[in-house]
Design a protein around this motif. Structure first.
Motif, PDB file in Angstrom:
ATOM      1  N   GLN A  83       8.028   0.615  -3.767  1.00 49.06           N
ATOM      2  CA  GLN A  83       7.953   1.533  -2.323  1.00 49.06           C
ATOM      3  C   GLN A  83       6.455   1.262  -1.914  1.00 49.06           C
ATOM      4  OE1 GLN A  83      10.151   5.058  -2.415  1.00 49.06           O
ATOM      5  NE2 GLN A  83      11.868   4.390  -3.398  1.00 49.06           N
ATOM      6  N   GLY A  84       6.563   1.185  -0.667  1.00 55.27           N
ATOM      7  CA  GLY A  84       5.099   1.099   0.093  1.00 55.27           C
ATOM      8  C   GLY A  84       5.356   0.435   1.404  1.00 55.27           C
ATOM      9  N   TRP A  85       3.939   0.026   1.739  1.00 52.78           N
ATOM     10  CA  TRP A  85       3.711  -0.529   3.304  1.00 52.78           C
ATOM     11  C   TRP A  85       3.126  -1.814   2.984  1.00 52.78           C
ATOM     12  CZ3 TRP A  85       5.805   1.710   7.622  1.00 52.78           C
ATOM     13  CH2 TRP A  85       6.232   3.375   7.666  1.00 52.78           C
ATOM     14  N   CYS A  86       3.537  -2.850   3.915  1.00 52.86           N
ATOM     15  CA  CYS A  86       2.826  -4.071   4.043  1.00 52.86           C
ATOM     16  C   CYS A  86       2.816  -4.690   5.495  1.00 52.86           C
ATOM     17  CB  CYS A  86       3.588  -5.053   3.000  1.00 52.86           C
ATOM     18  SG  CYS A  86       5.326  -5.456   3.479  1.00 52.86           S
TER      19      CYS A  86
ATOM     20  N   ARG B 260       0.809  -1.019  -0.150  1.00 53.57           N
ATOM     21  CA  ARG B 260       0.229  -0.091   0.126  1.00 53.57           C
ATOM     22  C   ARG B 260       0.775   1.346  -0.096  1.00 53.57           C
ATOM     23  NH1 ARG B 260      -5.225  -1.115   1.145  1.00 53.57           N
ATOM     24  NH2 ARG B 260      -5.791  -3.162   1.762  1.00 53.57           N
ATOM     25  N   ALA B 261       0.344   2.377  -0.596  1.00 54.34           N
ATOM     26  CA  ALA B 261       0.984   3.744  -0.443  1.00 54.34           C
ATOM     27  C   ALA B 261       1.300   4.331   0.833  1.00 54.34           C
ATOM     28  CB  ALA B 261       0.155   4.640  -1.067  1.00 54.34           C
ATOM     29  N   GLY B 262       0.569   3.801   1.808  1.00 51.59           N
ATOM     30  CA  GLY B 262       0.742   4.301   3.163  1.00 51.59           C
ATOM     31  C   GLY B 262       0.473   3.242   4.432  1.00 51.59           C
ATOM     32  N   PRO B 263       0.714   3.354   5.669  1.00 51.83           N
ATOM     33  CA  PRO B 263       0.479   2.499   6.451  1.00 51.83           C
ATOM     34  C   PRO B 263      -0.855   1.773   6.692  1.00 51.83           C
ATOM     35  CG  PRO B 263       1.336   4.195   7.561  1.00 51.83           C
ATOM     36  CD  PRO B 263       1.222   4.525   6.200  1.00 51.83           C
ATOM     37  N   ALA B 264      -1.790   2.914   6.507  1.00 52.04           N
ATOM     38  CA  ALA B 264      -2.994   2.493   6.919  1.00 52.04           C
ATOM     39  C   ALA B 264      -3.875   1.608   5.891  1.00 52.04           C
ATOM     40  CB  ALA B 264      -4.150   3.792   6.606  1.00 52.04           C
ATOM     41  N   LEU B 265      -4.667   0.848   6.357  1.00 57.87           N
ATOM     42  CA  LEU B 265      -5.489  -0.290   5.431  1.00 57.87           C
ATOM     43  C   LEU B 265      -6.248   0.294   4.434  1.00 57.87           C
ATOM     44  CD1 LEU B 265      -6.681  -2.697   8.240  1.00 57.87           C
ATOM     45  CD2 LEU B 265      -4.650  -2.927   6.519  1.00 57.87           C
ATOM     46  N   ASP B 266      -6.794   1.448   4.666  1.00 61.11           N
ATOM     47  CA  ASP B 266      -7.397   2.320   3.427  1.00 61.11           C
ATOM     48  C   ASP B 266      -6.589   2.859   2.689  1.00 61.11           C
ATOM     49  OD1 ASP B 266      -6.666   4.110   5.010  1.00 61.11           O
ATOM     50  OD2 ASP B 266      -8.788   5.013   5.288  1.00 61.11           O
TER      51      ASP B 266
END
Length: 109
Positions: free
Chosen positions: A57-60, A16-22
């Motif tokens: 690049q992102g968060w998982c 994801r683009a950020g750490p939030a699930l949305d």
């Protein structure tokens, strides 16, 4: 410190683009893919997220990854001088405490 990880989730790994699930999904990596992770953070929802740098690049979710070796070149990140070519041994960095705790819990029952 940058570390190598392998995707172990049966359905792959959402990045994801950020750490939030949305946050927007930027990629879905198949099981067996290798990623380079940089930072693990814990957020208000008590979920841990790993910021990855390669191949995207992102968060998982780190629970879907198998931890591997430290990526060469981490000495630069720590401000250490480069190792000479004839350096007699390789540097070993232990796995994070949370992983060691999980292994100990399984071993002790």
């Amino acid at each position: 410190m940058r570390r190598r990880y392998t995707v172990r989730g049966k359905k792959g790994l959402l990045v994801r683009a950020g750490p939030a699930l949305d946050s927007e999904v930027v990629a879905t990596l198949p099981a067996g893919s290798e990623v380079i992770g940089a930072t693990t953070s814990e957020f208000a929802d008590d979920r841990r997220r790993l910021r990855i740098q390669e191949p995207v690049q992102g968060w998982c979710a780190p629970r879907l990854l198998e931890t591997g070796d430290v990526v060469e070149g981490f000495e630069d990140e720590l401000g250490l001088p480069p190792r000479p070519d004839d350096y007699p041994c390789t540097l070993h960095v232990p796995r994070p405490v949370t992983e060691r705790r999980a292994v100990a819990t399984v071993a002790m029952g």
